[in-house]
Design a protein around this motif. Structure first.
Motif, PDB file in Angstrom:
ATOM      1  N   SER A  43       0.829  -1.208   0.000  1.00 58.18           N
ATOM      2  CA  SER A  43       0.000   0.000   0.000  1.00 58.18           C
ATOM      3  C   SER A  43       0.862   1.256   0.000  1.00 58.18           C
ATOM      4  N   LYS A  44       0.300   2.286  -0.539  1.00 61.71           N
ATOM      5  CA  LYS A  44       0.970   3.577  -0.613  1.00 61.71           C
ATOM      6  C   LYS A  44       1.255   4.084   0.806  1.00 61.71           C
ATOM      7  N   HIS A  45       0.336   3.766   1.699  1.00 65.65           N
ATOM      8  CA  HIS A  45       0.474   4.233   3.073  1.00 65.65           C
ATOM      9  C   HIS A  45       1.722   3.628   3.724  1.00 65.65           C
ATOM     10  N   ASP A  46       1.899   2.326   3.506  1.00 69.09           N
ATOM     11  CA  ASP A  46       3.067   1.642   4.068  1.00 69.09           C
ATOM     12  C   ASP A  46       4.340   2.241   3.506  1.00 69.09           C
ATOM     13  N   GLU A  47       4.307   2.521   2.202  1.00 69.83           N
ATOM     14  CA  GLU A  47       5.479   3.097   1.563  1.00 69.83           C
ATOM     15  C   GLU A  47       5.823   4.421   2.228  1.00 69.83           C
ATOM     16  N   GLU A  48       4.786   5.217   2.454  1.00 64.55           N
ATOM     17  CA  GLU A  48       5.013   6.524   3.040  1.00 64.55           C
ATOM     18  C   GLU A  48       5.658   6.370   4.417  1.00 64.55           C
ATOM     19  N   LYS A  49       5.136   5.428   5.188  1.00 63.19           N
ATOM     20  CA  LYS A  49       5.671   5.221   6.541  1.00 63.19           C
ATOM     21  C   LYS A  49       7.141   4.817   6.484  1.00 63.19           C
ATOM     22  N   LEU A  50       7.396   3.891   5.572  1.00 63.52           N
ATOM     23  CA  LEU A  50       8.761   3.387   5.441  1.00 63.52           C
ATOM     24  C   LEU A  50       9.717   4.507   5.045  1.00 63.52           C
ATOM     25  N   ILE A  51       9.309   5.294   4.065  1.00 62.28           N
ATOM     26  CA  ILE A  51      10.184   6.360   3.578  1.00 62.28           C
ATOM     27  C   ILE A  51      10.393   7.411   4.660  1.00 62.28           C
ATOM     28  N   GLN A  52       9.318   7.745   5.377  1.00 61.44           N
ATOM     29  CA  GLN A  52       9.475   8.750   6.427  1.00 61.44           C
ATOM     30  C   GLN A  52      10.478   8.263   7.469  1.00 61.44           C
ATOM     31  N   ARG A  53      10.391   6.971   7.792  1.00 63.15           N
ATOM     32  CA  ARG A  53      11.347   6.397   8.749  1.00 63.15           C
ATOM     33  C   ARG A  53      12.760   6.511   8.198  1.00 63.15           C
ATOM     34  N   GLU A  54      12.867   6.159   6.923  1.00 61.23           N
ATOM     35  CA  GLU A  54      14.164   6.203   6.256  1.00 61.23           C
ATOM     36  C   GLU A  54      14.727   7.626   6.293  1.00 61.23           C
ATOM     37  N   LEU A  55      13.864   8.585   5.991  1.00 60.18           N
ATOM     38  CA  LEU A  55      14.315   9.974   5.951  1.00 60.18           C
ATOM     39  C   LEU A  55      14.784  10.428   7.326  1.00 60.18           C
ATOM     40  N   VAL A  56      14.060  10.009   8.352  1.00 53.15           N
ATOM     41  CA  VAL A  56      14.454  10.389   9.708  1.00 53.15           C
ATOM     42  C   VAL A  56      15.845   9.840  10.004  1.00 53.15           C
ATOM     43  N   SER A  57      16.050   8.595   9.611  1.00 52.84           N
ATOM     44  CA  SER A  57      17.350   7.989   9.916  1.00 52.84           C
ATOM     45  C   SER A  57      18.455   8.653   9.099  1.00 52.84           C
ATOM     46  N   ILE A  58      18.152   8.979   7.840  1.00 56.19           N
ATOM     47  CA  ILE A  58      19.170   9.661   7.025  1.00 56.19           C
ATOM     48  C   ILE A  58      19.501  11.019   7.642  1.00 56.19           C
ATOM     49  N   LYS A  59      18.456  11.696   8.053  1.00 52.73           N
ATOM     50  CA  LYS A  59      18.639  13.047   8.595  1.00 52.73           C
ATOM     51  C   LYS A  59      19.537  12.990   9.835  1.00 52.73           C
ATOM     52  N   GLU A  60      19.292  12.014  10.659  1.00 53.92           N
ATOM     53  CA  GLU A  60      20.091  11.856  11.861  1.00 53.92           C
ATOM     54  C   GLU A  60      21.567  11.684  11.503  1.00 53.92           C
ATOM     55  N   GLN A  61      21.793  10.813  10.538  1.00 58.77           N
ATOM     56  CA  GLN A  61      23.176  10.472  10.222  1.00 58.77           C
ATOM     57  C   GLN A  61      23.909  11.578   9.492  1.00 58.77           C
ATOM     58  N   VAL A  62      23.235  12.272   8.587  1.00 58.11           N
ATOM     59  CA  VAL A  62      23.969  13.290   7.821  1.00 58.11           C
ATOM     60  C   VAL A  62      24.471  14.400   8.720  1.00 58.11           C
ATOM     61  N   SER A  63      23.717  14.707   9.785  1.00 55.46           N
ATOM     62  CA  SER A  63      24.157  15.825  10.616  1.00 55.46           C
ATOM     63  C   SER A  63      25.158  15.381  11.692  1.00 55.46           C
ATOM     64  N   SER A  64      25.375  14.104  11.783  1.00 55.42           N
ATOM     65  CA  SER A  64      26.357  13.636  12.767  1.00 55.42           C
ATOM     66  C   SER A  64      27.765  13.963  12.290  1.00 55.42           C
ATOM     67  N   PRO A  65      28.614  14.483  13.172  1.00 55.33           N
ATOM     68  CA  PRO A  65      29.972  14.859  12.758  1.00 55.33           C
ATOM     69  C   PRO A  65      30.843  13.643  12.456  1.00 55.33           C
ATOM     70  N   ASN A  66      30.412  12.483  12.916  1.00 53.42           N
ATOM     71  CA  ASN A  66      31.259  11.305  12.726  1.00 53.42           C
ATOM     72  C   ASN A  66      31.055  10.625  11.373  1.00 53.42           C
ATOM     73  N   THR A  67      30.095  11.112  10.608  1.00 47.06           N
ATOM     74  CA  THR A  67      29.818  10.474   9.329  1.00 47.06           C
ATOM     75  C   THR A  67      30.964  10.714   8.353  1.00 47.06           C
ATOM     76  N   THR A  68      31.494   9.635   7.784  1.00 46.30           N
ATOM     77  CA  THR A  68      32.577   9.790   6.816  1.00 46.30           C
ATOM     78  C   THR A  68      31.981  10.139   5.459  1.00 46.30           C
ATOM     79  N   MET A  69      32.856  10.572   4.563  1.00 52.76           N
ATOM     80  CA  MET A  69      32.386  10.932   3.233  1.00 52.76           C
ATOM     81  C   MET A  69      31.819   9.707   2.508  1.00 52.76           C
ATOM     82  N   ARG A  70      32.409   8.575   2.765  1.00 51.60           N
ATOM     83  CA  ARG A  70      31.915   7.352   2.141  1.00 51.60           C
ATOM     84  C   ARG A  70      30.488   7.055   2.606  1.00 51.60           C
ATOM     85  N   GLN A  71      30.290   7.203   3.909  1.00 52.26           N
ATOM     86  CA  GLN A  71      28.928   6.979   4.432  1.00 52.26           C
ATOM     87  C   GLN A  71      27.988   8.054   3.886  1.00 52.26           C
TER      88      GLN A  71
END
Lengths: 1119, 143
Positions: A43-71
């Motif tokens: 369902s589209k709804h599930d997709e939305e939930k999954l992506i929002q979760r994904e985005l939250v996790s990406i957002k967390e990691q990109v702003s972390s100072p420990n993230t390497t360029m490879r990551q």
């Protein structure tokens, strides 16, 4: 080849082991996990939930100072993926830029890639990329230079081009071809977005064109295609170069790896052919330089045999050489029965091109068959036109022609292009060389129409009914034994048809009038008159009256509608010299000489322009009629100026001679000549193909090795096969032998057979005596015969709009009531009923509705998903706020909701609502945070306005704005003094949950129209008020002169934009009144003067007229 | 010119999209769904060119993957049809060497596409030249 991806997708085992980069297994699996996760969702709804979760996790990691360029690279790829699915990941944009800046090798490349996918040219973040690009362009690492040039060629801020242009130019001389090529492509991008910036390096483009590397050369062709499209004449000197290049490409001079399936660089060939086609267009000598190479290209370009897509190419090639189609006849037959409509239609298009006198019957039958099942309007109209064209051109005999045309009329119906019935009727009336043939054609037409009417006339389309009526009216006498009264009785029921339009009824009555001789007819006429005499349609009633009158007076009928066979062209005296006597009599009696409207208009303007002072002309007059000196009432003025309105009398121009030039040039036998005469020429033009475009398209087919067409294998379907072959022999008849009955391809003259159309076209030269405008008239598509042309000249009825045929005049004799020149000049307007020109609009569905709903969707998700960004403060109007508008204010005029200010938790927006007696500022306070804003207060002050809180207790009352809610505050605003713009300054203060006081300033701009209300007064009251006011101001305003009624349009614009009340409009003057909210009135008197609107404003408040005038000017300046 | 390139799986889910004319993010999903609907349900023997609104679609089907290209009225369908095949040949050449599921390497597919199409125009079709920059990056990562 179809298993390519299959193979790669299934070749999983060695995935991890052979992966070159050590950090990637995890990254691949993370994106892989995401992709797999999404694939499994239902369902589209599930997709939305999954992506929002994904985005939250990406957002967390990109702003972390420990993230390497490879990551970071891996995160960016995931963010790109999320955005690709439609979920905004704007937080990652800045990180993409950072990655491009700080990463190395593939990481850097992905950074650039993400930037080019995320940002468009106008995105402000792109400016941050400029320095990175500059640095990379100077890098010693070629790969980095390459990346920088690639991204510049994709997306780059226009304003920053000068910063990097010298460096890009420098790269044109780089020893590596890939750098030179990328530099050319970067310049191509610059040319696309800012052509002026690269104006000076045209010589370098030429150098690139002559580059020894074919890649660099082909890159430069992109720029040349653009430049040649824009200005072909400037690049004629390059034709030789392009031809030479093409020759080398076609001759196989390029390295072998440029070949695509053993065709030398097909896309490069296409590009060159495109350029050559532009350069050779309408230029014979240039084209001649290309012929050889084009011929060579075409010779080498073998037809692609894949039936599913080779057809179009064949269609184009066939225009060049019809014999090519012969080789593929069985393929074409297969395609005809194809289930895919697109293929079927392409096939018909092809057949249309190869039609000739021998195969026309079969091909037209195929076209009609498709037409019968067509549901697409566009296709129907298009095919209808094609069948008509073929029928007129190649009809083997008269009865086939009539039958075919009947089918076309029935199938295409009222969507038909108007020129089809017109040219058909003209064909019938003008005839061909042999009078016998003509009569036979008419007889066949009459016969078939009589039987059609006897069957089911109700089913016939309007256009067809009109054609039938006209033909029966003109030619039913051709058929021996067909009594006029019988025809009349056939036609009469058409008037009762519910779907029969007024226009069609006029055609029917016109036909009946022509036939109404004899007592039998009289009784039908009288019957009709009784039945329809009470019709509300005046045209219809007039026609009935005419019919009745002429039916009872045979003598008159013969005079008005002389029964000729309509063969010799009617002589029209388009100078209207027969009216000379009447005109000179009228002039002698004191009538003003005729002037064409444009001249009249000009003189009017000139005459008016002389008077500098707007009221100079009428002042003395009104002085004499008004006892109040100095204080003029505009109402008096308007009456007096009406007296001086007759400009023609005062005109210094215009002698006693009748001006004929203007008339003769524009109007003729067929009506408006300028337009009518052009039509056939245009049509002829479109038929001529551009041989180059033909070649270009034909040659553009990527070549494949010659594969001979599979011969039809004898098998179980032998019978079917034989049928197909039979069909083929019918379809392709006459194609092989070019000489005797060669195919008439578009534009090529048909040497032997004379189709209908041909004869008609040639008729103009063979016709005898004609008036001065006769030759142009002969080619205009009018179904007019001698009789009906006479009718039109006779008709002087003002009811006759010229859009319906006028069979007879109600006046007993033309001599009795000679029409005035002006009338007769207009009444012979196009005798053919104006068939509507509106073609069906593009079948592009209107997705505005969709967009709207989508927008609301997103705005809702924005509100709900509070973890992501909230409302953009500069959104034009946050849609979600309008429902919060207090109920009593809904439906009232208001400005759009504008954001005032925002901080971490609150967003303030406001709009101004106008009620009859007040102006209200409505402030929306939306709290998007989870906690309440306590002790919320709003303070507002303004130098121009009196601000008072409308609802609730005293001002500055402390309130709370709960989390996730919207509070609404209303303030009444009253201007203390009028001003063009008024500013409101305010401050919102509240306590944050932690007790910290918070305060945000804001301001809101208003303008005078927010406080203007219409003032309703009578003309008399207005006059009194006018006299009571002082503070005059006069000014000329722009007039909306494009409108049919400029004064009214202008005043209505002012009324709509500024809430003024238009009290009255008399002739060329208008009076307008309004009132400042809780203030004095302001009156405005407007008068047309020399193409301007002269306004005179008065008010008791000194500043008001000035401010209002400013807004009037603005309202009229905006379109 | 080319308006967009889409790679979609059999379920109609977008695997890769590249737009050469600006389309708002919010409208892409609907457009893609619409485009996919117009192509996926066509039979094998039906024409690979579809008229869609004011432009045309050219599609090819490879195993579980569809490649759909949106082109303007003036673009040559056959040339684009072959271009798609050329693209797949390049992908095959590259990924058969690297061996990993194409779609899990979306970045590399994009890099390859960027070498072939720029601003909606075909800029390179020579296989080795298309792959040169990417191969260079791979070598760099190795060393």
């Amino acid at each position: 080849m179809s298993d390519v991806v299959e193979r790669t997708l299934t070749a999983l085992p060695s995935l991890l082991s052979s992966d070159p980069s050590p950090g990637r297994p995890s990254s691949t699996s993370k994106l892989g996990t995401l992709i797999r996760g999404i694939t499994e969702l239902t369902s589209k709804h599930d997709e939305e939930k999954l992506i929002q979760r994904e985005l939250v996790s990406i957002k967390e990691q990109v702003s972390s100072p420990n993230t390497t360029m490879r990551q970071m690279k891996e995160l960016m790829v995931r963010a790109v993926y999320c955005e690709m699915l439609g979920y905004e990941a704007s937080f990652s944009y800045i990180h993409a830029i950072k990655l491009a800046q700080q990463g190395t090798a593939l990481d850097k490349r992905v950074g650039y890639l993400a930037v080019s996918l995320f940002l468009n040219e106008s995105h402000e973040l792109l400016l941050l990329l400029v320095n990175t690009v500059l640095k990379d362009l100077q890098s010693t690492n070629l790969i980095e230079v390459c990346m920088a040039l690639t991204v510049v060629g994709q997306v780059f801020p226009k304003d920053m081009i000068p910063a990097i242009l010298p460096m890009v130019e420098e790269k044109l001389n780089h020893p590596k071809e890939i750098i030179r090529r990328k530099a050319v492509l970067a310049l191509y991008k610059f040319y696309l977005i800012a052509p002026n910036q690269v104006q000076h390096i045209h010589s370098k483009f030429r150098k690139a064109l002559c580059d020894k590397d074919p890649g660099v050369m082909s890159a430069s062709l992109h720029i040349y295609l653009e430049m040649v499209t824009e200005k072909p004449e400037s690049y004629k000197d390059l034709v030789v170069s392009f031809v030479t290049i093409l020759k080398q490409v076609v001759g196989g001079k390029l390295p072998i790896d440029f070949n695509y399936h053993s065709v030398p660089a097909p896309w490069l060939q296409i590009q060159l052919l495109r350029i050559l086609s532009l350069l050779g267009k309408n230029d014979r000598s240039t084209s001649e330089m290309m012929y050889e190479v084009l011929d060579e290209s075409l010779r080498r370009a073998e037809m692609n045999h894949n039936i599913t897509y080779g057809l179009k190419a064949l269609t184009y090639v066939v225009q060049q050489d019809a014999n090519l189609a012969l080789q593929h006849q069985m393929t074409i037959i297969e395609c005809l029965d194809h289930a895919d409509l697109i293929i079927k239609r392409e096939t018909l298009e092809l057949l249309f091109r190869i039609t000739n006198g021998q195969n026309v019957k079969v091909i037209v039958e195929k076209l009609l068959e498709f037409l019968r099942h067509s549901k697409d309007d566009y296709v129907t109209i298009d095919l209808g036109g094609k069948v008509t064209e073929l029928a007129e051109k190649y009809a083997p005999d008269n009865s086939w022609f009539i039958r075919t045309m009947n089918t076309v009329f029935l199938l295409v119906g009222d969507q038909m292009q108007p020129d089809i019935p017109n040219s058909f009727l003209r064909l019938l009336s003008e005839g061909f060389e042999s009078a016998e043939e003509d009569q036979q054609l008419r007889l066949l037409a009459v016969d078939s129409y009589v039987s059609l009417l006897q069957e089911q006339p109700a089913r016939l389309p309007q256009r067809f009914l009109q054609v039938i009526s006209w033909v029966l009216g003109e030619y039913s006498s051709v058929k021996e034994g067909l009594e006029p009264a019988t025809v009349l009785r056939l036609l009469a029921p058409l008037l009762d048809l519910r779907h029969c339009s007024s226009e069609t009824k006029s055609w029917v009555l016109a036909a009946m009038t022509k036939l109404s001789a004899g007592p039998a007819c009289l009784s039908v006429a009288q019957e009709l008159a009784e039945r329809h005499g009470g019709s509300l349609d005046t045209t219809l009633r007039q026609r009935l009256h005419e019919l009745q009158h002429l039916a009872s007076d045979g003598e008159l009928l013969r005079r008005v509608l002389p029964c000729s066979d309509g063969l010799e062209p009617l002589e029209v005296d388009s100078t209207l010299s027969f009216l000379d006597g009447f005109v000179s009599e009228a002039l002698a009696a004191g009538a003003a000489p005729y002037k064409p409207p444009h001249q009249r208009q000009e003189e009017l303007a000139q005459e008016k322009a002389l008077s500098v002072e707007p009221y100079g002309l009428s002042l003395p007059l009104s002085l004499s009629s008004s006892s109040i000196a100095g204080r003029l009432s505009p109402t008096v003025l308007s009456m007096s100026s009406g007296l001086s309105g007759n400009s023609t009398e005062l005109s210094p121009k215009g002698g006693s001679a009748l001006r004929l030039e203007g008339v003769t040039r524009v109007w003729g036998k067929e009506g408006y000549l300028a337009k009518a005469a052009l039509k056939p020429e245009e049509a002829a033009k479109t038929e001529v193909p551009c041989p180059l475009s033909v070649l270009q398209e034909g040659g553009s087919a990527p070549r494949t090795p010659v594969v001979s067409l599979p011969a039809p294998a004898p098998g179980p379907s032998l019978q079917a096969e034989r049928e197909k072959q039979q069909l083929a022999s019918c379809l392709f008849m006459g194609l092989g032998s070019q000489g005797a009955a060669g195919p008439c391809l578009m534009g090529k003259a048909e040497p032997t057979r004379h189709g209908f159309r041909k004869k008609v076209k040639g008729q103009g030269s063979s016709s005898g005596a004609r008036g001065p405008s006769g030759d142009s008239a002969s080619s205009s598509p009018s179904p007019l015969s001698a009789q009906s042309a006479m009718d039109n000249l006779l008709c002087s009825s003002p009811l006759d709009s010229g859009s319906t045929p006028s069979p007879a005049d109600s006046a007993p004799s033309p001599a009795d009531s000679a029409p005035s020149p002006a009338d007769s000049a207009t009444s012979p307007a196009d005798p053919a009923p104006h068939l509507p020109h509106d073609l069906p609009a593009n079948n592009r569905p209107c997705d505005a509705q969709e967009d709207l709903t989508e927008d609301t969707d997103t705005s809702e998700t924005v509100v709900e998903g509070n973890s992501v960004a909230v409302v953009d403060p500069y959104d034009p109007e946050p849609l979600c706020l309008s429902p919060h508008l207090p109920e009593e204010l809904c439906g009232l005029p208001r400005s759009e909701i504008r954001p005032l200010c925002r901080d971490a938790s609150l967003v303030l927006s406001a709009c101004c609502v106008r009620t009859d007696h007040s102006s209200l500022l409505v402030v929306f306070v939306s709290n998007a945070s989870d906690s309440a804003a306590r002790r919320f207060a709003l303070q507002m002050t303004s130098g121009d306005l009196e601000v008072s809180r409308v609802r609730g207790g005293p001002e500055e009352e402390e309130e709370h704005v709960e989390g996730h809610s919207v509070a609404v505050y209303q303030y009444s605003l009253v201007p203390t003094r009028p001003s063009v713009h008024m500013e409101l300054a305010g401050r919102a203060s509240y306590q944050r949950p932690d007790g910290e006081p918070q305060s945000t300033p804001f301001s809101y701009g208003l303008s005078l129209p927010d406080f203007i209300r219409p003032l309703s007064v009578s003309t008399e009251e207005y006059g009194r008020l006018w006299l009571a006011s002082s503070n005059d101001i006069k000014q000329n305003l722009a007039l909306l002169s494009q409108e049919p009624d400029p004064l009214r349009a202008t005043l209505h614009r002012l009324r709509d934009r500024l809430q003024l009340n238009v009290v009255d409009i008399i002739a060329s003057e208008g009076i307008v009144a309004c009132q400042l909210l809780q203030g004095p009135p302001c009156l405005m008197h407007c008068r047309l003067n020399a193409g301007c609107l002269a306004v005179w404003l008065r008010s008791s408040l000194p500043e008001l007229p000035d401010c209002l005038l400013y807004h009037c000017q603005r309202a009229l300046a905006q379109h | 010119m080319i308006k967009f390139v889409l790679m979609v799986n059999r379920q109609g889910q977008t695997r890769l999209s590249r737009y050469y004319q600006p389309v708002e993010l919010g409208k892409r999903a609907a457009l893609e769904a619409d485009v996919v609907r117009g192509c996926l349900y066509r039979k094998k023997e039906e024409c690979s060119f579809v008229e869609y609104k004011d432009f045309k679609l050219v599609y090819r089907h490879y195993a579980s993957l569809y490649i759909v290209v949106g082109i303007t009225e003036s673009e040559n369908e056959l040339s684009v049809y072959e271009l798609v095949h050329n693209f797949v040949e390049v992908l095959d050449k590259y990924f058969s060497r690297v061996v990993s599921p194409i779609m899990f390497n979306m970045d590399k597919v994009h890099i390859i596409l960027d070498e072939m199409i720029q601003n909606g125009h075909v800029v390179e079709t020579n296989h080795s030249r298309i792959l040169a920059p990417l191969s260079a990056l791979d070598t760099l990562a190795h060393s």
